[in-house]
Write a protein that holds these residues in place. Sequence first.
Motif, short mmCIF file in Angstrom:
data_model
loop_
_atom_site.label_atom_id
_atom_site.label_comp_id
_atom_site.label_asym_id
_atom_site.label_seq_id
_atom_site.Cartn_x
_atom_site.Cartn_y
_atom_site.Cartn_z
N GLY A 144 0.83 -1.39 0.04
CA GLY A 144 -0.04 0.06 -0.16
C GLY A 144 0.85 1.41 0.10
O GLY A 144 0.25 2.47 0.27
N ASP A 145 2.31 1.15 -0.32
CA ASP A 145 2.98 2.38 -0.60
C ASP A 145 3.47 2.67 -1.82
O ASP A 145 4.30 3.40 -2.10
CB ASP A 145 4.25 2.39 0.68
N ARG A 146 2.88 1.94 -2.83
CA ARG A 146 3.20 2.51 -4.25
C ARG A 146 1.58 2.43 -4.86
O ARG A 146 1.11 1.38 -4.61
CB ARG A 146 4.20 1.47 -4.81
N LEU A 175 3.51 6.48 -7.93
CA LEU A 175 3.65 7.47 -6.75
C LEU A 175 4.08 6.37 -5.81
O LEU A 175 3.57 5.32 -5.53
CB LEU A 175 2.24 7.76 -6.34
N ASP A 176 5.17 6.84 -5.15
CA ASP A 176 6.08 5.99 -4.05
C ASP A 176 5.89 6.62 -2.74
O ASP A 176 6.47 7.87 -2.68
CB ASP A 176 7.35 5.65 -4.44
N SER A 177 5.27 6.21 -1.86
CA SER A 177 5.17 6.97 -0.38
C SER A 177 6.04 6.27 0.55
O SER A 177 6.44 5.24 0.52
CB SER A 177 3.56 6.82 -0.06
N PRO A 201 -5.08 7.04 -3.58
CA PRO A 201 -4.52 5.84 -3.41
C PRO A 201 -4.71 4.92 -2.28
O PRO A 201 -4.46 3.89 -2.08
CB PRO A 201 -2.93 6.52 -3.65
N GLY A 202 -5.04 5.83 -1.15
CA GLY A 202 -5.17 5.06 0.06
C GLY A 202 -6.58 4.62 0.31
O GLY A 202 -6.85 3.90 1.37
N LEU A 257 3.57 -4.24 -9.30
CA LEU A 257 3.99 -3.07 -8.57
C LEU A 257 4.65 -3.49 -7.51
O LEU A 257 5.53 -2.42 -6.78
CB LEU A 257 2.66 -2.07 -8.39
N ASP A 258 4.95 -4.75 -7.06
CA ASP A 258 5.52 -5.11 -5.95
C ASP A 258 7.33 -5.10 -6.04
O ASP A 258 7.99 -5.10 -5.18
CB ASP A 258 5.24 -6.60 -5.26
#
Length: 432
Positions: free
Chosen positions: A85-87, A146-148, A199-200, A210-211
């Motif tokens: 959940g961070d990309r 988007l990378d968080s 995205p959240g 995406l992993d």
Amino acid sequence: MSLKETITTYAKKMKLGPHHAIERFGVMTACFTVTFAMLLTGTIASAVANNRSQLSETALYTASFTTSRTELSGTVEGIYTNGDGDRALVLMQFSDSSVGSFSADAANYQAFLTGSNERLDTQALGTNITGSIIVFGSTGYIGVVLDSDAPFAQQIMSLTLRANSELVYSEDAGRNLSQDLRDDGSFAEFDQWRVFVNPGASGTVEAPSLDSNRVDPVAIYYELVVAEQEEEIRTQMDEQLLQMRAVLNRIGEYDGEMSRINVDGVFIEPPEVPVQLAGDAVTGDEAEGEDESTLELETEWVHPRGFDFDWRSGSVEEGYLDAIMPADESSYVTFLNEKARAEDGSTLFSGNEMEWILTDGNDLQEYGHSNQSMKPLRDIMNNTTQAYQEYLGLKSSYQVDSYSELLELEVTLRGVDSAGSVNGDEEVLLTY
């Protein structure tokens, strides 16, 4: 004590007499005020809860877009996230009419990201975000990764993409901006478009591609675009096999009628089966429950423009072309071009050219339609000929159209591999 005296005494104790009207009014007003306050508080609490629920579920707030200067249109295909959940990937597609009018090089794009809310007010981002831009060759697809630094917060984000090179000219560029963009002068100065995403939210779709630490255009494009199209083609091919088997069964019934039905002791001599379907059989079983389909066409004849490789055990991702190209052919482009230009096999069969000889030596086709006595045999002839043509039509669609559609997906994937680009420069995504 009389009833009247009892009522009077009770009224005095409850202060229901005329001397206590003001007190009663005050009590009633207080009761109404408290009740209204409770209802208002409940309504607000319910509205806040509903807004929070909607925010937590809605991942995409903008379904389509139009670039501000060149007026190219497109759609937002979805919001995808990795397992942690961070990309996130915001995947967009330009319309068919726009393909070729925008740059296929990710280096020619830049993105801007900020927090927002339902009223489009700018807010600070909930997490630190970096990003990259992917252009999937000339397919019309473009994406922003988007990378968080932490799993994405529940927050609407305003994402603006800017094309730094305009490939088409628009005389009225930037003059017909929507109301919400007119206050931002950059939309008139640069070719841009804006989308709102979250995205959240739980409404995102998890994408294993995406992993990976590396942003891989081929893996992403296959999973999010090609895989679904491939499955649709496979389902279509299974349906075609079932249809072909049904027609072959019908042809078998007509063959049986030739040895069973006669007119005054005269039968039809079984005609020579057209080479295009001689010996054909559809074997295997259709899908049932958890059991996958094993249907397969067994044939000796392949349409000159068609194919007959084992599509079921392979996949577009693994590739078919290298295995089916002739040993002396090194270019799949040349190979497919030659196939497409081959003679049309449908011209190799005509029901009118078939011979229908009777056991007495006469030609069935010499009997006119006015001769009703031969109608039973003529019906067998017509039904068989029609079934041959129907089958060959299905076989052509299967071997030429469906097989080619699978190979076209592979060609597109190869194009993404060779022409896809990723812009991961430090300033490709600016946050504010």
